[in-house]
Write an enzyme that holds these catalytic residues in place. Structure first.
Site, PDB file in Angstrom:
ATOM      1  N   GLN A 101     -15.884  -6.631   1.719  1.00  0.00           N
ATOM      2  CA  GLN A 101     -15.043  -7.806   1.955  1.00  0.00           C
ATOM      3  C   GLN A 101     -14.700  -7.985   3.435  1.00  0.00           C
ATOM      4  O   GLN A 101     -13.910  -8.855   3.783  1.00  0.00           O
ATOM      5  CB  GLN A 101     -13.787  -7.769   1.083  1.00  0.00           C
ATOM      6  CG  GLN A 101     -12.772  -6.693   1.437  1.00  0.00           C
ATOM      7  CD  GLN A 101     -11.662  -6.617   0.395  1.00  0.00           C
ATOM      8  OE1 GLN A 101     -11.831  -6.096  -0.695  1.00  0.00           O
ATOM      9  NE2 GLN A 101     -10.486  -7.134   0.733  1.00  0.00           N
ATOM     10  N   GLY A 159      -4.927   0.819   0.228  1.00  0.00           N
ATOM     11  CA  GLY A 159      -4.174   1.929   0.810  1.00  0.00           C
ATOM     12  C   GLY A 159      -3.268   1.473   1.941  1.00  0.00           C
ATOM     13  O   GLY A 159      -2.991   0.293   2.103  1.00  0.00           O
ATOM     14  N   GLY A 202      -0.585  -9.409  -5.261  1.00  0.00           N
ATOM     15  CA  GLY A 202       0.511 -10.011  -4.498  1.00  0.00           C
ATOM     16  C   GLY A 202       0.247 -11.475  -4.181  1.00  0.00           C
ATOM     17  O   GLY A 202      -0.898 -11.895  -4.001  1.00  0.00           O
ATOM     18  N   MET A 239       5.223  -8.506   4.602  1.00  0.00           N
ATOM     19  CA  MET A 239       4.694  -7.141   4.760  1.00  0.00           C
ATOM     20  C   MET A 239       3.180  -7.155   4.604  1.00  0.00           C
ATOM     21  O   MET A 239       2.626  -7.845   3.747  1.00  0.00           O
ATOM     22  CB  MET A 239       5.307  -6.209   3.731  1.00  0.00           C
ATOM     23  CG  MET A 239       6.744  -5.911   4.050  1.00  0.00           C
ATOM     24  SD  MET A 239       7.362  -4.548   3.059  1.00  0.00           S
ATOM     25  CE  MET A 239       9.065  -4.561   3.589  1.00  0.00           C
ATOM     26  N   SER A 240       2.522  -6.392   5.466  1.00  0.00           N
ATOM     27  CA  SER A 240       1.062  -6.294   5.436  1.00  0.00           C
ATOM     28  C   SER A 240       0.672  -5.009   6.144  1.00  0.00           C
ATOM     29  O   SER A 240       1.302  -4.636   7.144  1.00  0.00           O
ATOM     30  CB  SER A 240       0.458  -7.484   6.189  1.00  0.00           C
ATOM     31  OG  SER A 240      -0.886  -7.224   6.519  1.00  0.00           O
ATOM     32  N   ASP A 243      -1.535 -12.962  -0.663  1.00  0.00           N
ATOM     33  CA  ASP A 243      -2.943 -13.360  -0.676  1.00  0.00           C
ATOM     34  C   ASP A 243      -3.117 -14.401  -1.783  1.00  0.00           C
ATOM     35  O   ASP A 243      -3.725 -14.134  -2.828  1.00  0.00           O
ATOM     36  CB  ASP A 243      -3.824 -12.134  -0.921  1.00  0.00           C
ATOM     37  CG  ASP A 243      -3.685 -11.117   0.195  1.00  0.00           C
ATOM     38  OD1 ASP A 243      -4.057 -11.434   1.322  1.00  0.00           O
ATOM     39  OD2 ASP A 243      -3.155 -10.021  -0.053  1.00  0.00           O
ATOM     40  N   GLY A 261       5.575  -3.858  -0.122  1.00  0.00           N
ATOM     41  CA  GLY A 261       4.918  -4.951  -0.852  1.00  0.00           C
ATOM     42  C   GLY A 261       4.080  -4.374  -1.991  1.00  0.00           C
ATOM     43  O   GLY A 261       4.158  -4.827  -3.145  1.00  0.00           O
ATOM     44  N   HIS A 262       3.292  -3.337  -1.669  1.00  0.00           N
ATOM     45  CA  HIS A 262       2.481  -2.699  -2.721  1.00  0.00           C
ATOM     46  C   HIS A 262       3.389  -2.068  -3.781  1.00  0.00           C
ATOM     47  O   HIS A 262       3.119  -2.149  -4.977  1.00  0.00           O
ATOM     48  CB  HIS A 262       1.617  -1.576  -2.131  1.00  0.00           C
ATOM     49  CG  HIS A 262       0.613  -2.029  -1.132  1.00  0.00           C
ATOM     50  ND1 HIS A 262       0.686  -1.707   0.206  1.00  0.00           N
ATOM     51  CD2 HIS A 262      -0.511  -2.777  -1.270  1.00  0.00           C
ATOM     52  CE1 HIS A 262      -0.347  -2.222   0.842  1.00  0.00           C
ATOM     53  NE2 HIS A 262      -1.090  -2.880  -0.021  1.00  0.00           N
TER      54      HIS A 262
HETATM   55  O1  PAF Z   1      -5.672  -7.332  -1.558  1.00  0.00           O
HETATM   56  C1  PAF Z   1      -6.301  -6.281  -1.314  1.00  0.00           C
HETATM   57  O2  PAF Z   1      -5.741  -5.284  -0.877  1.00  0.00           O
HETATM   58  C2  PAF Z   1      -7.794  -6.248  -1.578  1.00  0.00           C
HETATM   59  O3  PAF Z   1      -8.378  -7.464  -1.279  1.00  0.00           O
HETATM   60  C3  PAF Z   1      -8.162  -5.787  -2.991  1.00  0.00           C
HETATM   61  C4  PAF Z   1      -7.655  -6.770  -4.046  1.00  0.00           C
HETATM   62  C5  PAF Z   1      -7.571  -4.416  -3.266  1.00  0.00           C
HETATM   63  C6  PAF Z   1      -9.676  -5.699  -3.150  1.00  0.00           C
HETATM   64  O4  PAF Z   1     -10.228  -4.800  -2.249  1.00  0.00           O
END
Ligand code: PAF
Length: 287
Positions: free
Chosen positions: A61, A31, A147, A184-185, A150, A36-37
């Site tokens: 995570q 979210g 992306g 972008m992040s 990462d 970028g998304h």
């Molecule tokens: O890159 C991310 O936003 C997260 O690591 C992902 C792949 C959605 C997993 O929670």
């Protein structure tokens, strides 16, 4: 566009769509969407009939001292962006929906996850591979788009798909940058004005590395030293987590850039951890 919060309902929809021979493209996110998304959504849109964007801030995570609780959220804005970009389904489950109280099964990649971000974020990739495997089983996509910012995560997921035989094509989208080069992040929103100015130094240091390589320097110790001095001057980071030059496929350190290599950096500016990378030789002359 429909918003689904139940994993059972999402899976039932996915089964129905597949019965109608629809190609499902998944864009997994946490979210707080940015361009970028949305660039990943555009890729999924081109390659599939139905685009599902998952939005879930995955607790497993994040380490105990990390930013899970303050991770930025803005569901209204996310939904508007998804509508504009033609997302068909937003899958936004609750934590309880994804992890039963007695959840006890995890998926762990044992090699690619150990270096780079894996060193400073123990357990991070176990959380990523677990949630991504769950999303794959719930959304049943034929395509999933991630992306390149990462880069290690992308390699770990490619390995997950290969080693556990998920019938899914992994597609990687380019890093999308702000006009001054900052990748972008969602975490950029943590930066104060002063930190934001310094943050562009991360990109500048990678440009210096790419220039050195273009001018014939392939020795990774020399390139790393130049990245470090550039980061210290331009970025004044509170700490440097790593500056690593690794084989793109194995993520093992290399002494010379001879085959496709990943130059990856992670720094902390104030309380914000930023990562960025460049792949050399560059495929698209982005640098
Ligand atoms: O890159 C991310 O936003 C997260 O690591 C992902 C792949 C959605 C997993 O929670």
């Amino acid at each position: 566009m429909i918003i689904i919060s139940s994993s059972g309902e999402m899976q039932a929809q996915a089964i129905q769509l597949r019965q109608k021979s629809m190609r499902i493209g998944l864009v997994p996110t946490m979210g707080f969407l940015h361009d970028g998304h949305m660039s990943l959504v555009r890729i999924a849109r081109k390659m599939s009939d139905i685009v599902v964007l998952s939005s879930f801030v995955n607790p497993t995570q994040f380490g105990p001292a990390e930013d899970f609780n303050k991770y930025p959220r803005n569901e209204g804005q996310d939904d508007r962006l998804c509508e504009l970009e033609g997302v068909d389904i937003v899958f936004r489950p609750s934590a309880g929906e994804m992890y039963a109280k007695d959840h006890s099964v995890y998926v762990e990649e044992m090699d690619l996850s150990s270096g780079l971000c894996g060193q400073s974020r123990p357990g991070h990739f176990r959380g990523v591979t677990t949630i991504v495997a769950k999303l794959f089983n719930i959304v049943l996509p034929q395509i999933a788009v991630f992306g390149r910012k990462d880069a290690q995560q992308a390699r770990v997921i490619e390995q997950l798909v290969r080693d556990l035989n998920f019938p899914i094509k992994i597609v990687l989208g380019q890093i999308i940058r702000e006009p001054d080069g900052l990748a972008m992040s969602s975490r950029n929103s943590y930066l104060s004005a002063n930190e934001r100015e310094r943050a562009v130094g991360v990109y500048k240091s990678l440009c210096i590395a790419a220039d050195l390589y273009r001018n014939g320097v392939s020795d990774t110790a020399t390139i790393s030293n130049r990245i470090r001095s550039s980061l210290e001057k331009e970025c004044r980071p509170d700490s440097i987590d790593y500056i690593d030059i690794v084989d793109y496929m194995t993520l093992k350190k290399v002494d010379k850039i001879t085959i496709k290599s990943l130059i990856a950096v992670a720094v902390r500016i104030g309380h914000t951890r930023l990562i960025d990378n460049v792949v050399l030789p560059s495929e698209d002359n982005q640098y």
